[in-house]
Design a protein around this motif. Sequence first.
Motif, mmCIF file in Angstrom:
data_model
loop_
_atom_site.group_PDB
_atom_site.id
_atom_site.type_symbol
_atom_site.label_atom_id
_atom_site.label_comp_id
_atom_site.label_asym_id
_atom_site.label_seq_id
_atom_site.Cartn_x
_atom_site.Cartn_y
_atom_site.Cartn_z
ATOM 1 N N MET A 134 16.854 -33.525 35.416
ATOM 2 C CA MET A 134 15.417 -33.935 35.318
ATOM 3 C C MET A 134 15.276 -35.439 35.856
ATOM 4 N N PRO A 135 13.931 -35.742 36.233
ATOM 5 C CA PRO A 135 14.030 -37.075 36.858
ATOM 6 C C PRO A 135 14.591 -38.148 36.009
ATOM 7 N N GLY A 136 14.453 -38.268 34.693
ATOM 8 C CA GLY A 136 14.684 -39.404 33.662
ATOM 9 C C GLY A 136 16.261 -39.378 33.874
ATOM 10 N N ILE A 137 16.879 -38.388 33.804
ATOM 11 C CA ILE A 137 18.351 -38.187 33.917
ATOM 12 C C ILE A 137 18.827 -38.534 35.204
ATOM 13 N N LEU A 138 18.490 -38.108 36.235
ATOM 14 C CA LEU A 138 18.777 -38.689 37.840
ATOM 15 C C LEU A 138 18.631 -40.112 37.742
ATOM 16 N N ASN A 139 17.504 -40.459 37.191
ATOM 17 C CA ASN A 139 17.369 -42.213 37.411
ATOM 18 C C ASN A 139 18.091 -43.018 36.419
ATOM 19 N N GLY A 140 18.652 -42.377 35.393
ATOM 20 C CA GLY A 140 19.241 -43.135 34.291
ATOM 21 C C GLY A 140 20.682 -43.009 34.143
ATOM 22 N N HIS A 161 28.099 -41.562 34.417
ATOM 23 C CA HIS A 161 28.251 -41.973 33.133
ATOM 24 C C HIS A 161 27.066 -42.569 32.406
ATOM 25 N N MET A 162 27.062 -42.343 31.240
ATOM 26 C CA MET A 162 25.736 -42.885 30.378
ATOM 27 C C MET A 162 25.813 -44.419 30.512
ATOM 28 N N PRO A 163 24.373 -44.844 30.571
ATOM 29 C CA PRO A 163 24.254 -46.533 30.721
ATOM 30 C C PRO A 163 25.006 -47.100 29.456
#
Length: 517
Positions: A81-87, A112-114
Motif C-alpha cells: 500500500m502507498p503508506g508502506i512503500l513510502n515508509g 526494514h521498519m523505520p
Amino acid sequence: MDGSQGHLLFNHFTAGAKLTVTVGSALTVTESRGILALRILHVAAEIYPLVKTGGLADVVAALPPALAARGLDTRILVPGMPGILNGVVGLKRVMRFGPAFGAAVINLRLGHMPDSGLPVYVIDAPFLYRRSGNPYLGPDGRDWHDNHRRFALLGWVAAHLASGELDRRWIPDLVHCHDWHAGLAPAYIAQSPVLPTATVFTIHNLAFHGLFPLDCHTDLGLLTSGAMQSGIEFHGQLSFMKAGLVHAKRINAVSPSYAREICAADAGWGLDGLLRDRGSDLSGILNGVDYRVWDPGSDPALAKNYSLHHLHGKKICKLKLQAELGFRPSTKTPLFAVVSRLTEQKGLDLLLGALPALLAEGGQLVLIGSGDPRIEAGFRAAAAAHPHSVSVYLGYDEPASHRITAAADILLVPSRFEPCGLTQLYALRYGTLPLVRRVGGLADTVVDITPETLEDGSANGFVFDQIDVAALATRIHQACALFKHRSIWKRIQQRGMAQDFSWDDSAARYEALYRSI
Ligand code: ADP
Ligand code: GLC
C-alpha cells in the motif's frame, strides 16, 4: 530445512506467476545464542505507523520485534500500500515475477521498519495495491471489487517464501498469519505435500470473514477443484477467515476469554462448530502494549509528560484539552473519553443512550472515532446540543488519540464483543480508569472496583455486564461518585499505571506455541 524441498512447488499454478528460480542446497541459516534461530514470517495487511485501521496494526508492529528480542529470526510480509512503500526503509528488490492475480508485474522487495528495524518484505504490485485511503475500501466506502485477488496474492507470496522460491536466502520455518487478509497462506502451504512449514493463524476479529462470491475460487489458484474441496466454502460463499481456520496447524485468538467465547454460537459467527472441532489446536494469547509508543513519561504528543509518582502533568493535559475543546477547565469535573471505531461492535449506541446520565452527573465527554454514519450522526447531534460538555472529532488522528487518553479521567469501552481491545490497556498506563463491558479481552484485563478488589488492591477500573443503557449509566454514575474520593482514585490510577501489559509475557507464549508445533 533441506533445500531440495523448495523446488518450484507451485509451478503448476496457472493463476500465479511463472517463477524461474529453484532453491539451491546451500541455504543460509541464522544462529542465535548458539542454537539455530527459528525463522518466523508474520503476514498481515497493516502495520503501525504506516497503514493502520485498528489494533491489528499495533500488534503487527510490536509482536515481531518482541519475538526478535527473544532470539527468533523474525520478518514481516505486507502488501505494498502507498503508506508502506513510502515508509519502509531501504527497499531492495528480491524477486520480480508475474503476471499473477491480474497484475502484470510484481516486485517483491525487502527493507526494514523505520522504528524497530525489523526486516519487512513488501509486495509491490501497483495495479493491486497503489490505492490511497483505507486499505480495504474504495472511495465509495465499499470493498474494492478485487479484494479476493489483492489478499490471495498476500497469502500466495507467503507460501512461496515458505517454499524458498522467492528468496532462497531466507526461508521461514513458520508462517504466522493475522486475520482473514492472510487466511489463504495456510491453504496454499497445506496444498503442498512436501512443504514442512508450520502455520499459525491468529484471529483478531472473527466478525470480519473475508467473504467473496463462490465463483472467485477459480481466480485463487488453489489446487483443489472447488471451494468445498479446498475447505473455504462458507454458506455459499468463500471465506478467507475459514481458510485460515481450516488449514493452519494452530489457531489462536487475542485473549483467553475471546478464545472461549467464539466456540459458542452467540459469538462464533457461524464458525463456532469448526472452532469447537479444532478445540485442541485453539488457544488464547492476550495482546500486549508497545510501551515505546504508549508511555506518558515520554509521549511527544502530550502537553506535559507525567509518571506514576508525578501525576501533576496529567492535570495539565486535562486542563489544556478542556480549554481547547471549549469545556470549562476544571480538574474536579470528570472527563470521559472514547477512542474507537464507531461500529456495532463497540457498543457506542449504548453510550448515546447513557449520555443524559453522564451529563446529569456534571461529566464531560470527548470522542474521537469514525465509522457507522448513524452513530456518527448521533454523536454529532450530541456535540451540537452540548457544545461545552461534549466534543466529537469524527476522523482518525493518532497524536490526538494520545492526548485524549492522557487528559481523560475515564475511558469508555462498552463493547458488545471485544477480541482483546488495546485502548483500555493504553488508558491503564496513562492513569485513566477504563470503564468496560465484561467481555473478551476487556474481561481479562479490567478488574472491577468492588469493596473486595479495593481491599486486595487488584481493582483497576469499572466493569458492567448487561448490554443495556441502564447498566452503563449505573456504572457511569458510580464512577462519578468515586471520582470525588481523590485518594482512592489516585490509588487505583497508580495500580493501573504500574501494571505490566508489555509484550514480554505474550511473546513468550507465542514462542511456546511455535515450539509446540
Ligand atoms: P479495534 O482494533 O477493534 O479497533 P483496539 O482497541 O484493539 O480496537 O485498537 C484500536 C486502535 O486504534 C488503538 O490503537 C486506538 O488508539 C486506535 N484508534 C481508534 N480510533 C482512533 C481514532 N479515531 N484516531 C486515532 N486512533 C484511533
Ligand atoms: C481487532 C479487535 C480488537 C483487538 C485488535 C488487535 O481489531 O477488534 O479487540 O485488540 O484486533 O488484536
